[in-house]
Motif scaffolding. Sequence first.
Motif, mmCIF file in Angstrom:
data_model
loop_
_atom_site.group_PDB
_atom_site.id
_atom_site.type_symbol
_atom_site.label_atom_id
_atom_site.label_comp_id
_atom_site.label_asym_id
_atom_site.label_seq_id
_atom_site.Cartn_x
_atom_site.Cartn_y
_atom_site.Cartn_z
ATOM 1 N N THR A 101 0.828 -1.200 0.000
ATOM 2 C CA THR A 101 0.000 0.000 0.000
ATOM 3 C C THR A 101 0.861 1.247 0.000
ATOM 4 O OG1 THR A 101 -1.772 -1.130 1.198
ATOM 5 C CG2 THR A 101 -1.759 1.263 1.300
ATOM 6 N N LEU A 102 2.013 1.151 0.647
ATOM 7 C CA LEU A 102 2.889 2.300 0.827
ATOM 8 C C LEU A 102 4.302 1.786 1.028
ATOM 9 C CD1 LEU A 102 2.438 5.441 1.186
ATOM 10 C CD2 LEU A 102 2.471 5.026 3.643
ATOM 11 N N VAL A 103 5.290 2.539 0.534
ATOM 12 C CA VAL A 103 6.698 2.197 0.745
ATOM 13 C C VAL A 103 7.371 3.365 1.445
ATOM 14 C CG1 VAL A 103 8.894 1.580 -0.321
ATOM 15 C CG2 VAL A 103 6.758 0.769 -1.327
ATOM 16 N N VAL A 104 8.168 3.055 2.466
ATOM 17 C CA VAL A 104 8.889 4.085 3.216
ATOM 18 C C VAL A 104 10.374 3.756 3.211
ATOM 19 C CG1 VAL A 104 9.155 5.271 5.432
ATOM 20 C CG2 VAL A 104 6.888 4.463 4.705
ATOM 21 N N VAL A 105 11.191 4.762 2.902
ATOM 22 C CA VAL A 105 12.643 4.600 2.945
ATOM 23 C C VAL A 105 13.255 5.855 3.550
ATOM 24 C CG1 VAL A 105 12.843 3.020 0.984
ATOM 25 C CG2 VAL A 105 12.886 5.493 0.583
ATOM 26 N N PRO A 131 4.897 1.426 -8.021
ATOM 27 C CA PRO A 131 3.485 1.527 -8.410
ATOM 28 C C PRO A 131 2.579 2.073 -7.315
ATOM 29 C CG PRO A 131 4.014 -0.743 -7.859
ATOM 30 C CD PRO A 131 5.309 0.021 -7.788
ATOM 31 N N CYS A 132 3.121 2.334 -6.119
ATOM 32 C CA CYS A 132 2.327 2.837 -5.002
ATOM 33 C C CYS A 132 3.006 4.090 -4.449
ATOM 34 C CB CYS A 132 2.201 1.768 -3.917
ATOM 35 S SG CYS A 132 3.779 1.308 -3.174
ATOM 36 N N PRO A 133 2.351 4.833 -3.584
ATOM 37 C CA PRO A 133 2.991 6.001 -2.982
ATOM 38 C C PRO A 133 4.272 5.628 -2.241
ATOM 39 C CG PRO A 133 0.624 6.073 -2.619
ATOM 40 C CD PRO A 133 0.915 4.719 -3.195
#
Length: 302
Positions: A101-105, A131-133
């Motif tokens: 749903t979401l990627v955080v780095v 492909p996602c936020p």
Amino acid sequence: MNDLLFGVDPKRPAVPALAWAAAEAERRRLRLRLVVARPPVHDRLSYDAVGHGNALRLRAESALASVEDLVRELRLDVRTSAELMNGDPLGVLLDRAADATLVVVGSRHLGRAAEMLGGSSVAVPLAAHAPCPVVVVSAPEHTAVHPPTVVVGVDGSEDSRAAVAFAMEEASLREARLRAVWVRPRPVLRHEDTGTGRARWRRLLAESVAGWAERYPDVHVSEEVCRGHPVEQLALAAQSSLALVVGRTGRGGYTGMYIGSTVHGLLHHAACPVITVPSATRYVSEGTAVPARKPRSRTAGR
């Protein structure tokens, strides 16, 4: 898509980014999926490659264990999973992002030359192609500032409509205000900046955020049209915010590199987490914004 994907950097675990990801997973009732990639070993003699590969694996395992410990110390009600994958970090995260749903780095604060020529840059290409936020946390959110505010950059494009939809949901989850900002270039001729022209820009901005007040009546929305360079103005607007939300590309000042020159600049200069939202998400369907799903019931445990 019930996972929030966090990319673990084995060289330097990003603690602010991890804290942001864990808190967001709790807010959205998502599983926090911790992923670290062990890159392939190239251009080494076979006996040296084995030792180097083992060292990389040990470092990745250590980083993953440290991140899991930090999540437990946060004492949040969030489920977690951990994966150590073989492969290029960017490729691994892009592959896993297809189900997220979401990627955080976090950000290594690399210069532009290092991003373009080095193989260690993940944040910028991930924000360009996932492909996602994608959330890039290079600076902590400003939780001590009241009232809490989420800023969204608007330019009238389909991409910015997706950004507005995400920003409205984020502001609602955070019990924050939403500040919608449209940056228009400075006029070439003085007479171009007339009252009629300013009214037109304000109308376009109002149209871009129209309809969301009914879906999120708890969110107070302010609208602002300003002149100047988009990177400078949006970074200034978001300097005390929880997050800055922008579409992946757009028109006018938002076009440029493959993720847009404005987005690329904000990833370097914004003093808060930057969320890039592609238009091809669940937030926009055939050019029409649709509300996000309602939060699921809270699930405890890991």
